[in-house]
Write a protein that holds these residues in place. Structure first.
Motif, PDB file in Angstrom:
ATOM      1  N   VAL A 118     -37.904 -22.998  61.497  1.00  0.00           N
ATOM      2  CA  VAL A 118     -39.375 -23.109  61.551  1.00  0.00           C
ATOM      3  C   VAL A 118     -39.612 -23.394  62.838  1.00  0.00           C
ATOM      4  O   VAL A 118     -40.816 -23.511  63.440  1.00  0.00           O
ATOM      5  CB  VAL A 118     -39.722 -24.378  61.398  1.00  0.00           C
ATOM      6  N   TYR A 119     -38.453 -23.050  63.952  1.00  0.00           N
ATOM      7  CA  TYR A 119     -39.472 -23.517  65.818  1.00  0.00           C
ATOM      8  C   TYR A 119     -39.923 -22.578  66.596  1.00  0.00           C
ATOM      9  O   TYR A 119     -40.751 -23.025  66.702  1.00  0.00           O
ATOM     10  CB  TYR A 119     -38.195 -24.080  66.257  1.00  0.00           C
ATOM     11  N   PRO A 120     -39.468 -21.388  65.903  1.00  0.00           N
ATOM     12  CA  PRO A 120     -40.804 -20.287  66.395  1.00  0.00           C
ATOM     13  C   PRO A 120     -42.043 -20.647  65.380  1.00  0.00           C
ATOM     14  O   PRO A 120     -43.132 -19.923  66.641  1.00  0.00           O
ATOM     15  CB  PRO A 120     -39.614 -18.658  66.432  1.00  0.00           C
ATOM     16  N   VAL A 121     -42.244 -20.661  64.733  1.00  0.00           N
ATOM     17  CA  VAL A 121     -43.337 -20.789  63.777  1.00  0.00           C
ATOM     18  C   VAL A 121     -44.432 -21.917  64.430  1.00  0.00           C
ATOM     19  O   VAL A 121     -45.625 -21.760  64.822  1.00  0.00           O
ATOM     20  CB  VAL A 121     -43.404 -21.076  62.467  1.00  0.00           C
ATOM     21  N   ILE A 122     -43.541 -22.807  64.861  1.00  0.00           N
ATOM     22  CA  ILE A 122     -44.867 -24.473  65.110  1.00  0.00           C
ATOM     23  C   ILE A 122     -45.116 -24.229  66.990  1.00  0.00           C
ATOM     24  O   ILE A 122     -45.740 -24.725  67.144  1.00  0.00           O
ATOM     25  CB  ILE A 122     -43.783 -25.566  64.765  1.00  0.00           C
TER      26      ILE A 122
END
Length: 313
Positions: A70-74
């Motif tokens: 999820v980190y690259p998404v947020i």
């Protein structure tokens, strides 16, 4: 002075990005000696990235070891609303982000000009790559487009090991400006949330001119804090919607061990600007120094277990 042709600038940017990437991989292979030296120079003490205790050490531990999908998404300014839609619901999330006029991987003078003025032009895959075009302004659209294409050729945060930015598809996002009542860009209210509770916040005022930072507790008690090289501003009255802002930040932050929720406080309401994982890349000395350790003690590392499907366990 003669302007270099864009193809030559592009070649130099790509070469520099490649060199930074090679340096980052070499530093990782050697156990991060460059990052450790940089930490000691900027923060003031030798770091322990394996058993972190301070706030700055824990940010670096996250950079090096925490790989939640999820980190690259947020961290992606183009995709971050997808996460908000899952956490808050699509309709509510849509009302909480600035209106978008353009998202493109091929910025040109024509499509930027067509998006109009009164906008922020920013890169999806980094921090600080942003230009403001005030309402009614007549900018050099060709120069803006060339600068935007330059952003797209680069990978952000390589030598600082800011992993979450690297997989992001580089795009340009053009958003309507959020303005204060006097017509200037909204103040940025940045709320640090740990284990679902706001710990501290700070205000970045006059973000695109003589910006200043002032720090507060979640109930707006002033904190005499300085962080890194950022100038300190005078304390100010609390925003009218402070309680709503803190509640939203805590709602978004409940899935994370630590996240910073950045909100733009405008005359017609506040909007979510960014979700931030790596405050100052964990390379900013905190004054007074004991806060580095106090905030670090409040941040208890745990794996992400939230609404993003790929990270559910």
């Amino acid at each position: 002075m003669r302007t270099r042709p864009e193809w030559l600038v592009a070649a130099a940017q790509r070469a520099a990005s490649l060199a930074r990437g090679l340096a980052a991989r070499a530093d990782a292979a050697l156990g991060y000696p460059h990052l450790r030296r940089r930490f000691r120079h900027r923060v003031g003490y030798a770091p322990d990235f394996d058993n972190p205790r301070s706030f700055n050490e824990k940010i670096n531990w996250r950079k090096l070891h925490d790989r939640a999908s999820v980190y690259p998404v947020i961290s992606d300014k183009a995709r971050m609303p997808e996460y908000l839609a899952l956490r808050l619901g699509a309709e509510r999330a849509a009302a909480l982000v600035p209106t978008r006029r353009l998202v493109t991987a091929r910025p040109t003078a024509a499509n930027l000009a067509a998006a109009g003025t009164g906008v922020a032009i920013k890169a999806s895959h980094g921090s600080g790559w942003v230009r403001i075009v005030a309402a009614g302004e007549s900018p050099d659209w060709r120069a803006l487009a060339a600068e935007a294409r330059g952003w797209l050729r680069q990978v952000y945060g390589q030598t600082r090991q800011e992993w979450a930015y690297w997989p992001i598809r580089p795009q340009i996002v053009v958003e309507e400006l959020i303005l204060k009542a006097d017509g200037t860009p909204a103040d940025d209210i940045k709320i640090a949330v740990m284990q679902g509770r706001a710990v501290y916040l700070f205000v970045e005022a006059d973000r695109f001119s003589a910006h200043r930072l002032s720090y507060y507790t979640p109930d707006w008690q002033p904190l005499e804090v300085a962080m890194g090289r950022n100038p300190v501003g005078n304390h100010r009255p609390p925003p009218a919607r402070l309680a709503e802002m803190v509640a939203l930040a805590e709602e978004i932050g409940q899935d994370f061990d630590y996240i910073r929720v950045d909100l733009l406080d405008g005359a017609e309401g506040f909007r979510v600007n960014e979700l931030t994982l790596y405050r100052s890349s964990g390379l900013a000395a905190i004054d007074p120094p004991e806060l580095d350790w106090q905030w670090g003690a409040q941040w208890r590392h745990r794996p992400y277990r939230g609404v993003w499907p790929a990270d559910r366990r």
